[in-house]
Write an enzyme that holds these catalytic residues in place. Structure first.
Site, PDB file in Angstrom:
ATOM      1  N   LYS A 102       3.116   0.623  -5.164  1.00 48.12           N
ATOM      2  CA  LYS A 102       4.571   0.645  -5.270  1.00 48.12           C
ATOM      3  C   LYS A 102       5.199  -0.665  -4.767  1.00 48.12           C
ATOM      4  O   LYS A 102       6.291  -1.024  -5.178  1.00 48.12           O
ATOM      5  CB  LYS A 102       5.146   1.822  -4.476  1.00 48.12           C
ATOM      6  CG  LYS A 102       4.589   3.194  -4.830  1.00 48.12           C
ATOM      7  CD  LYS A 102       5.190   3.755  -6.084  1.00 48.12           C
ATOM      8  CE  LYS A 102       4.901   5.228  -6.313  1.00 48.12           C
ATOM      9  NZ  LYS A 102       3.483   5.602  -6.382  1.00 48.12           N
TER      10      LYS A 102
HETATM   11  C1  LIG Z   1       2.844   6.383  -7.217  1.00 51.81           C
HETATM   12  C2  LIG Z   1       1.397   6.341  -7.210  1.00 51.81           C
HETATM   13  C3  LIG Z   1       0.665   6.697  -8.346  1.00 51.81           C
HETATM   14  C4  LIG Z   1       1.318   7.189  -9.615  1.00 51.81           C
HETATM   15  O1  LIG Z   1       2.100   6.208 -10.242  1.00 51.81           O
HETATM   16  P1  LIG Z   1       3.182   6.634 -11.333  1.00 51.81           P
HETATM   17  O2  LIG Z   1       3.907   5.379 -11.656  1.00 51.81           O
HETATM   18  O3  LIG Z   1       4.057   7.653 -10.673  1.00 51.81           O
HETATM   19  O4  LIG Z   1       2.442   7.196 -12.484  1.00 51.81           O
HETATM   20  C5  LIG Z   1      -0.704   6.592  -8.285  1.00 51.81           C
HETATM   21  N1  LIG Z   1      -1.332   6.198  -7.152  1.00 51.81           N
HETATM   22  C6  LIG Z   1      -0.658   5.869  -6.034  1.00 51.81           C
HETATM   23  C7  LIG Z   1      -1.405   5.469  -4.817  1.00 51.81           C
HETATM   24  C8  LIG Z   1       0.728   5.917  -6.027  1.00 51.81           C
HETATM   25  O5  LIG Z   1       1.386   5.581  -4.924  1.00 51.81           O
END
Ligand SMILES: *Cc1c(COP(=O)(O)O)cnc(C)c1O
Length: 497
Positions: free
Chosen positions: A113
């Site tokens: 993120k």
């Molecule tokens: C948010 C997240 C995901 C999923 O990503 P999306 O964009 O919601 O599909 C997968 N792995 C981790 C570690 C995340 O923080």
């Protein structure tokens, strides 16, 4: 270039409007009217450039109302070697002859993120200056763990903003909770809710679109915006690493410009993988986008049969950031694939709200299958995969990444497809250290998460990120929880209005 709303194609807004407001008035998501293109020549040239330069090129194609100086300033504030532990920003780790792992977790919160949330506040403040005449931006975030911390880190003490994060009390890991509850900054607050992620997300969405709440904020010269992955300013920075990793494969001599690659993406809200689809629409040669889910396999079923049905048991898994039954960003894909038909999208989303399910047309389904493959795995398979990947490749992956590794291995075994493949890795193994350790050493004896981290360092011969190791010395600043019905009250109290 302007942005339409998925629920009203006649809406045409600048990217600054889309980013500052987050969501369109009638509840639709902003999408670019036309996806800008990269030629193979441009891609080949970019393969000699660093991450920041590639980011500037990609962002300036989508954010045409930003000046070159504005883009430059945003990129240079976000992707620094101070904030990212690796100067590559998103390093590619070669696993074997066909597969490489794209590590998106070298930022301040050790999860992918950060790739978007380190730059979003800068994109947002730049936008707000132009389109929101000095209103204070109030960021509300619903998080299944990683978004919350990454948003808090991104927005902390950014002037003219205030950020509030809601997380499911029992749906995040201990380390994730500690990361959020110890957050520093004067403009931040954090609250657990008694419910799951979808409750938190629906609660936040309801607050965003509640006329009385909007009015109340306006009276106080404030406006809501979203840092969730429905904000275009979250999505567009994610397109960059698909382009950058393709360029890196060229540079490393693994492919030639024009060769197709697969991307395997551990998916929850469908934001990350959708960014891959936009990269494909830009001209990155993509064979398949492989959508990897845990036991909450609503997307696997959707990709295979065209019916999205959230009426199913919700599982709390060891890959909690993917414990999601409503993948908000899917709305954008459907809009693109049904010929930008806002009426169809509105109808489907209404069905989802009313019945919890909808079915797309055969035409849309066949287009989905052209680009996407869906697969899923259980927690047990996830743990086995972590162990096997460590033993076979001496590579430690986190629980989310392991879901992708497993789904890819199933795909490889059933199709025999030897196309070069990038496995998108979304978190540091140290962020989910307890489960990772239990996978590689089932008899390990640790008293708390920090001992787990120490043991994992010894076993793997790698170093844990210092921002995780230092958590235990930090003061807990937030310990509040609320009922999901009370989220509005918490927001108003937090803003003192
Ligand atoms: C948010 C997240 C995901 C999923 O990503 P999306 O964009 O919601 O599909 C997968 N792995 C981790 C570690 C995340 O923080």
């Amino acid at each position: 270039m302007n942005y339409n709303s998925t629920r009203n194609s006649s809406v045409e807004k600048t990217s600054k409007h889309a980013i500052a407001n987050g969501i369109s008035k009638e509840g639709g998501l902003f999408v670019p009217c036309e996806v800008p293109k990269l030629t193979l020549k441009q891609i080949e040239d970019m393969s000699k450039q660093n991450y920041r330069t590639i980011a500037k090129t990609v962002l300036s194609k989508f954010l045409t109302d930003f000046t070159a100086d504005e883009i430059e300033a945003c990129v240079n504030s976000a992707y620094t070697s101070k904030k990212f532990e690796s100067d590559d920003i998103a390093p590619l780790h070669r696993l074997n002859g066909t597969a490489s792992v794209l590590e998106l977790w070298h930022g301040p919160t050790c999860a992918f993120k950060d790739m978007a949330l380190q730059i979003l506040p800068h994109l947002m403040m730049t936008s707000a200056k132009s389109v929101l005449d000095n209103k204070k931006i109030v960021i509300l975030v619903a998080t299944s763990g990683d978004t919350g911390k990454a948003a808090l880190e991104g927005f902390r003490d950014v002037e003219g903003t205030s950020i509030m994060v809601f997380y499911p009390e029992d749906g995040v890991s201990k380390v994730q909770k500690l990361q959020m509850n110890t957050q520093e900054g004067e403009n931040v607050s954090v609250c657990g809710i008694n419910g799951n992620f979808d409750h938190a997300q629906s609660g936040v969405k309801a607050i965003f679109t509640d006329p009385a709440m909007i009015e109340k904020l306006a009276e106080n010269n404030m406006i809501f915006s979203s840092a969730n992955s429905i904000n275009w300013g979250r999505l567009v920075p994610q397109v960059v690493y698909y382009v950058a990793s393709y360029c890196r494969l060229i540079k490393n001599g693994e492919i030639k410009a024009g060769d197709k690659v697969n991307f395997v993406v551990p998916t929850g809200n469908f934001g990350n993988i959708l960014a891959g689809y936009y990269a494909k629409m830009m001209g990155i040669p993509v064979n398949k986008l492989i959508c990897a889910s845990n036991s909450n396999n609503v997307l696997t079923d959707f990709i295979n049969n065209g019916t999205y049905d959230k009426n199913r048991k919700f599982f709390t898994t060891i890959s909690p950031s993917m414990d999601i039954l409503i993948s908000s960003n899917l709305e954008r894909l459907i809009y693109e694939l049904c010929g930008k038909d806002d009426k169809t999208v509105s109808d489907l989303m209404q069905k989802l709200a009313a019945d919890g399910k909808y079915t797309v047309s055969d035409d849309v389904l066949s287009k989905i299958k052209e680009s996407f493959v869906g697969g899923c795995c259980t927690d047990e398979q996830t743990l086995i995969t972590i162990k096997e990947t460590f033993e076979k490749y001496n590579y430690l992956c986190d629980t989310h990444t392991a879901v992708a590794v497993k789904v890819y291995s199933d795909y490889y075994n059933t199709t025999g497809d030897t196309t070069k493949t990038v496995i998108v890795s979304t978190a540091s193994p140290y962020k989910f250290a307890g489960d990772v350790l239990s996978a590689v050493k089932s008899d390990a004896d640790a008293n708390d998460e920090f001992e787990v981290i120490d043991i994992l360092e010894k076993i793997s011969g790698t170093c844990a990120p210092k921002q995780l190791k230092s958590l235990k010395e930090k003061e807990v600043r937030f310990a509040k929880t609320c009922e999901k019905e009370d989220m509005k009250k918490v927001v108003l109290e937090g803003l003192n209005i």
